[in-house]
Scaffold this active site. Structure first.
Site, PDB file in Angstrom:
ATOM      1  N   ASP A  78       0.610  -1.203   0.129  1.00  0.00           N
ATOM      2  CA  ASP A  78       0.055  -0.069  -0.037  1.00  0.00           C
ATOM      3  C   ASP A  78       0.915   1.175   0.013  1.00  0.00           C
ATOM      4  O   ASP A  78       2.175   1.086   0.114  1.00  0.00           O
ATOM      5  CB  ASP A  78      -0.947  -0.136   1.184  1.00  0.00           C
ATOM      6  N   ASN A 151      -7.979  -1.914  13.519  1.00  0.00           N
ATOM      7  CA  ASN A 151      -9.337  -2.254  13.153  1.00  0.00           C
ATOM      8  C   ASN A 151      -9.578  -3.365  12.111  1.00  0.00           C
ATOM      9  O   ASN A 151     -10.694  -3.722  11.830  1.00  0.00           O
ATOM     10  CB  ASN A 151     -10.112  -1.016  12.452  1.00  0.00           C
ATOM     11  N   HIS A 153      -7.733  -4.115   9.510  1.00  0.00           N
ATOM     12  CA  HIS A 153      -7.401  -3.952   7.982  1.00  0.00           C
ATOM     13  C   HIS A 153      -6.197  -4.681   7.746  1.00  0.00           C
ATOM     14  O   HIS A 153      -5.366  -5.009   8.674  1.00  0.00           O
ATOM     15  CB  HIS A 153      -7.251  -2.406   7.847  1.00  0.00           C
ATOM     16  N   GLU A 158     -10.042  -1.782   4.390  1.00  0.00           N
ATOM     17  CA  GLU A 158     -10.527  -1.175   5.518  1.00  0.00           C
ATOM     18  C   GLU A 158     -11.799  -2.186   5.896  1.00  0.00           C
ATOM     19  O   GLU A 158     -11.937  -2.888   4.762  1.00  0.00           O
ATOM     20  CB  GLU A 158     -10.874   0.372   5.448  1.00  0.00           C
TER      21      GLU A 158
HETATM   22  C1  GLP Z   1      -0.691   0.486   8.231  1.00  0.00           C
HETATM   23  C2  GLP Z   1      -0.429  -0.099   6.960  1.00  0.00           C
HETATM   24  C3  GLP Z   1      -0.637  -1.488   7.105  1.00  0.00           C
HETATM   25  C4  GLP Z   1      -0.052  -2.159   8.164  1.00  0.00           C
HETATM   26  C5  GLP Z   1      -0.744  -1.534   9.597  1.00  0.00           C
HETATM   27  C6  GLP Z   1       0.042  -1.859  10.892  1.00  0.00           C
HETATM   28  O1  GLP Z   1      -1.962   1.482   8.373  1.00  0.00           O
HETATM   29  N1  GLP Z   1      -1.056   0.479   5.969  1.00  0.00           N
HETATM   30  O2  GLP Z   1      -0.420  -2.218   6.034  1.00  0.00           O
HETATM   31  O3  GLP Z   1      -0.064  -3.498   8.290  1.00  0.00           O
HETATM   32  O4  GLP Z   1      -1.026  -0.207   9.354  1.00  0.00           O
HETATM   33  O5  GLP Z   1       0.805  -0.831  11.143  1.00  0.00           O
HETATM   34  P1  GLP Z   1       1.721  -0.933  12.484  1.00  0.00           P
HETATM   35  O6  GLP Z   1       2.716  -1.798  12.572  1.00  0.00           O
HETATM   36  O7  GLP Z   1       2.532   0.554  12.539  1.00  0.00           O
HETATM   37  O8  GLP Z   1       0.791  -1.075  13.520  1.00  0.00           O
END
Ligand code: GLP
Length: 262
Positions: A78, A151, A153, A158
């Site tokens: 992403d 959440n 995702h 989402e």
């Molecule tokens: C972000 C990314 C995701 C990632 C998630 C976890 O929003 N877009 O691809 O898996 O959140 O992130 P973190 O490891 O900072 O909690």
């Protein structure tokens, strides 16, 4: 290690999470790396940062691993809409900083589903299926790394995302904007939109490893593994994947009722 249906579950102490996760990636890469080039789906975020640091350390001590990582193709899960590749909050910058540059991986080896940070920049990027076609043309993703949102995702799919979704541009949930505000100097700078691989893009990978650490992920992990699989928790669609490993620390696993909890 606990095996729940087809899902493999690793739960380790928080103090050794990043190291154990990095070592696990290395063991899988060495198992599947051959004379051909790997195609790797990459994740970003705070969880992956420490894991990539450990992976880099291993690669700098192991020339076969380093060479294999240098010739692999990378597809980011992403990217934020509106950030350029030089923006320190872009996932293009994250990947260069935490994985590509330290190992000496050419930046051309990383592709992103983005108009702004795609490398190489396409003339027109209004048809996001191009991203899925690029992956398919290389024979699909050999391995996909993933994190999970608080959440539920997966990438930026989402809650509400369909299991049939492919790469596309999406609106971020307010809870995601709030969770990711910690990376920005001002919460108002967090982009409201993103590009994301679709759930089908991820599910087509030959193997998926999802990483989660910390108490803030405990509820999402419990919904993903023990709840009903569905769009309310997009990561739960991974339960239908034939080769998925979930790698957790004790805190992220704390709400799981059906496994040993230290
Ligand atoms: C972000 C990314 C995701 C990632 C998630 C976890 O929003 N877009 O691809 O898996 O959140 O992130 P973190 O490891 O900072 O909690």
């Amino acid at each position: 290690m606990v095996v729940l249906t087809k899902m493999k579950l690793h739960i380790v102490p928080p103090s050794c999470f990043a190291r154990a996760a990095g070592d696990y990636i290395v063991s899988i890469l060495l198992e599947i790396a051959d004379s051909f080039s790997l195609t790797i789906g990459t994740a970003t975020g705070g969880t992956m940062e420490g894991i990539y640091t450990c992976l880099v350390e291993r690669a700098l001590r192991d020339s076969i691993l380093q060479e294999s990582l240098q010739k692999a193709s990378y597809f980011g899960m992403d990217e934020y809409v509106g950030l350029c590749a030089e923006d320190h909050q872009s996932y293009a910058f994250f990947m260069r900083r935490h994985l590509l540059s330290p190992i000496g991986i050419p930046i051309e080896n990383l592709r992103l589903p983005s108009e702004e940070t795609a490398i190489p920049v396409p003339d027109v990027f209004d048809d996001y299926s191009v991203y899925d076609q690029m992956i398919a043309s290389l024979g699909g993703l050999d391995i996909q790394f993933a994190g999970i949102g608080e959440n539920g995702h997966l990438a930026f799919n989402e809650p509400g995302s369909a299991i049939t979704s492919w790469t596309r541009r999406v609106q971020l949930a307010q809870s995601t904007i709030d969770a990711n505000a910690r990376f920005f100097s001002d919460p108002s700078e967090v982009p409201r939109e993103a590009y994301t691989m679709g759930l089908q893009t991820v599910l087509k990978a030959k193997r998926v490893i999802l990483f989660a650490s910390g108490k803030k992920k405990a509820r999402a992990i419990q919904r993903m593994i023990e709840g009903l699989s569905g769009p309310d928790c997009p990561a739960s669609f991974l339960l239908s994947h034939p080769d998925v490993t979930v790698f957790l620390d004790w805190d992220a696993a704390a709400n799981l009722r059906n496994v040993f909890n230290p």
